[in-house]
Scaffold this active site. Sequence first.
Site, mmCIF file in Angstrom:
data_model
loop_
_atom_site.group_PDB
_atom_site.id
_atom_site.type_symbol
_atom_site.label_atom_id
_atom_site.label_comp_id
_atom_site.label_asym_id
_atom_site.label_seq_id
_atom_site.Cartn_x
_atom_site.Cartn_y
_atom_site.Cartn_z
ATOM 1 N N LYS A 82 28.544 70.123 37.031
ATOM 2 C CA LYS A 82 27.713 70.690 38.093
ATOM 3 C C LYS A 82 26.671 71.642 37.523
ATOM 4 O O LYS A 82 26.919 72.336 36.536
ATOM 5 C CB LYS A 82 28.596 71.459 39.094
ATOM 6 N N TYR A 110 25.124 53.426 43.286
ATOM 7 C CA TYR A 110 25.735 53.774 42.008
ATOM 8 C C TYR A 110 27.020 53.016 41.661
ATOM 9 O O TYR A 110 27.556 53.222 40.580
ATOM 10 C CB TYR A 110 25.955 55.282 41.873
ATOM 11 N N CYS A 132 -2.598 104.428 53.717
ATOM 12 C CA CYS A 132 -1.140 104.286 53.639
ATOM 13 C C CYS A 132 -0.783 104.204 52.154
ATOM 14 O O CYS A 132 -1.305 103.349 51.432
ATOM 15 C CB CYS A 132 -0.719 103.016 54.386
ATOM 16 N N CYS A 162 4.998 102.349 60.646
ATOM 17 C CA CYS A 162 5.045 102.030 59.222
ATOM 18 C C CYS A 162 6.108 102.894 58.539
ATOM 19 O O CYS A 162 6.096 104.117 58.695
ATOM 20 C CB CYS A 162 3.680 102.287 58.604
ATOM 21 N N GLU A 222 24.239 59.826 34.980
ATOM 22 C CA GLU A 222 23.410 59.642 36.184
ATOM 23 C C GLU A 222 23.290 60.962 36.919
ATOM 24 O O GLU A 222 24.259 61.724 36.960
ATOM 25 C CB GLU A 222 24.095 58.689 37.186
ATOM 26 N N CYS A 277 3.893 105.374 56.092
ATOM 27 C CA CYS A 277 2.918 106.371 56.585
ATOM 28 C C CYS A 277 3.069 106.660 58.072
ATOM 29 O O CYS A 277 2.317 107.464 58.623
ATOM 30 C CB CYS A 277 1.497 105.911 56.270
ATOM 31 N N CYS A 279 0.857 97.285 59.143
ATOM 32 C CA CYS A 279 0.451 98.684 59.226
ATOM 33 C C CYS A 279 -1.065 98.670 59.112
ATOM 34 O O CYS A 279 -1.604 98.179 58.116
ATOM 35 C CB CYS A 279 1.062 99.480 58.076
ATOM 36 N N LYS A 289 23.607 63.460 39.903
ATOM 37 C CA LYS A 289 24.511 63.472 41.055
ATOM 38 C C LYS A 289 23.667 63.829 42.270
ATOM 39 O O LYS A 289 23.249 64.980 42.450
ATOM 40 C CB LYS A 289 25.631 64.495 40.842
ATOM 41 N N ASP A 349 22.511 64.757 45.911
ATOM 42 C CA ASP A 349 23.128 65.634 46.890
ATOM 43 C C ASP A 349 22.843 65.097 48.291
ATOM 44 O O ASP A 349 21.859 65.456 48.930
ATOM 45 C CB ASP A 349 22.550 67.047 46.718
HETATM 46 S S1 IVH Z 1 30.349 57.962 41.418
HETATM 47 C C1 IVH Z 1 34.856 57.205 41.948
HETATM 48 N N1 IVH Z 1 27.835 58.591 41.031
HETATM 49 O O1 IVH Z 1 29.515 62.632 44.487
HETATM 50 C C2 IVH Z 1 33.588 57.889 41.712
HETATM 51 N N2 IVH Z 1 29.016 59.671 42.787
HETATM 52 O O2 IVH Z 1 31.867 64.349 44.122
HETATM 53 C C3 IVH Z 1 32.619 57.617 42.763
HETATM 54 N N3 IVH Z 1 27.642 61.216 44.106
HETATM 55 O O3 IVH Z 1 31.582 61.013 46.793
HETATM 56 C C4 IVH Z 1 31.417 58.424 42.706
HETATM 57 N N4 IVH Z 1 25.759 60.893 42.999
HETATM 58 O O4 IVH Z 1 29.069 60.896 47.171
HETATM 59 C C5 IVH Z 1 28.946 58.809 41.758
HETATM 60 N N5 IVH Z 1 25.583 59.018 40.608
HETATM 61 C C6 IVH Z 1 26.693 59.228 41.335
HETATM 62 C C7 IVH Z 1 26.702 60.126 42.417
HETATM 63 C C8 IVH Z 1 27.890 60.325 43.125
HETATM 64 C C9 IVH Z 1 26.340 61.531 44.010
HETATM 65 C C10 IVH Z 1 28.589 61.787 45.095
HETATM 66 C C11 IVH Z 1 29.406 60.757 45.821
HETATM 67 C C12 IVH Z 1 30.836 61.157 45.631
HETATM 68 C C13 IVH Z 1 30.700 62.579 45.224
HETATM 69 C C14 IVH Z 1 31.877 62.995 44.358
#
Ligand code: IVH
Length: 674
Positions: A317, A228, A435, A411, A116, A414, A429, A118, A120
Amino acid sequence: MSHKQDLAREYQALKDTLLYHARRYYALDAPEISDAEYDALFKRLLELEGANPELISADSPSQRVGSEPLSAFNSVAHRMPMLSLDNAFSEDDLLAFDKRIRDRLGIDRSPEYVCEPKYDGIAVSLIYENGKLVQGATRGDGSTGEDISENVKTVHSIPLQLNGGDVPSLVEVRGEVYMPREGFKRYNAQASTKGDKPFVNPRNAAAGSLRQLDSRITARRPLEMCAYSIGVHEGYPLPSTHGEVLQQLSQWGFMVSEHYRVLEGVEACTRYFDELAEKRESLPYDIDGIVFKVNRLDFQDELGFVARAPRWAIARKFPAQEEITVLKEVEFQVGRTGAITPVARLEPVFVGGVTVSNATLHNADEIARLGVHIGDSVAVRRAGDVIPQIVSVVPSLRPDTARPITFPEACPVCETPLVQSEGEAAIRCPAGMSCQAQLKESIKHYVSRTAMDIDGLGDKLVSLFVDLKLIRSLADLYRLRADVLSELDGLGKKSADNIIQAIEASRYCELHRFIYALGIREVGQATARNLARHFGSLEAIIAADIDALLEVEDIGPVVAQHIQAFFATPSNLDIITQIREAGVHWDDIVIDESSMTLKGKTIVLTGSFSTLKRSAAKTALEALGAKVASSVSKNTDIVYAGPGAGSKLTKAQELNVPVEDEDALIALLEQHAE
Ligand code: IVH
């Protein structure tokens, strides 16, 4: 049936319809009705609730607007701790994770993983009792968070009531609340016009928006949630895999990532990671990696946890897109149009997959907005192919030796005193091609592939030729001689001949390329093409006054002003003459005035047409000399409106502009085609 019962029925039906469409829109991203239709239904709901407040139920879409501010957030103890994830930074880290899993489970082949994105944003926990949302909380320190119940209710992709009949007596849904990039940009743009402080990135924006004591503020922020996992649950047996958990969440009405996949083997996981890394920039929200989770829940149980993270999951990451580094110096560069751009020289830092040592600071306003000093620690962001930017300053790290950035008054190349036009952020300028910096940039632009396409004349050579005074104007390009060039260090006879040949070859060109190559402010390739097509010859463009320029497709007052000013400058005309005398030529475009039966007419098309495509109608009308405008004004001669026409039609009626339908438009085109 009593009137009261009728009302209650209408209310329930309306609410169901709205909930259905809200889910199509927010959770499934597949709306079935237009925004306007939704708004009309919503308005009716508000009317009903206004007249009959006793009808209002907690899951009504009207309850998402927020409520009176709180004085502080209450704390919430998580019944199941909210953990974090272990990180992997390379393929090897992921392979090691997979090996640990196989060893612990005593299996030879890698198991299935759910992959999945991650997200932000900020983690939230949502508690549903008998299907009803009763509490929302932040992660906090993992064991205690803040009660943000009022705030989560304003997020449209969070269901107020779980979908489906047989819902658990208690279930906790976890997920990430985030702000999509579009909404973030829009919010920041509004904030800066209102004088509010913009957010540094979408994650901070999500966190800041969700932690508002006044939930009415949260309600106005464009937040989304991706679910999630399931936390505590009662009266509900978990399915046997995480993939099924995600499906269950989706059925209850949550948005789950459209990108999640169940994959077998760690190689497939690596391929998935690479694919998403490629797509990352084009997603409508920020993600900072991929989470890999063992799919089978019995395996998860067996693997268990270490300290603050599960053994059964890992987050690989992406390279960070933001890093902190030190601003060492600021230099001021002069652009083609004379705009002075402050460029930050940085302590080199690895960010977004490359080493960055320069970043743009845009202009004086940006320096003031950031409040940045030389010597400061700054957050540098590089995403995709975008030029690295300084996004914020870390005030706590400012050294005593830090000094403010002073914008030059003259400038840097020039020494002509700089000027700032009213309403413009750029300081310029005004010396134009006299220039050296602007001359170099103008020549680089003139020879570039999309302009005159003179091959072999790279930036370094252009700079050298200008420094050696071999080129003092664009016209001097055509006076370069192979014998002189071949004498220069590192050039040689062959390269010199090639350059001269490329210059030769460019003497016969297309009018639009030449116009674009001139580097007139705000005249890009599309505008240059429009100018060439509209006027047919350079003479006609030079002779055009502002009104004539405004007739050209997509040219507004500012661009028209720039074009007019360029051709009104004697030195520019002089250079053009010299270039043409050097043999640069093109075929003028013959404009058959006799077929321009709609010349001078301004037409607006609106609504949808059944026979004609709007774009085809536009082209046909323009070929007959008409100007097809995008908005209705008192200068509009006629509006052709199809079904669904809205504000333009109203405006036309207000201004008494004649309105006709598609049949009339077809008749007009047929009549003129004869
Ligand atoms: S699972 C026990 N799935 O990442 C595991 N976390 O670094 C629970 N996050 O605190 C997290 N997308 O806020 C999971 N697809 C995803 C996620 C996700 C973002 C965040 C979440 C967590 C942090 C951990």
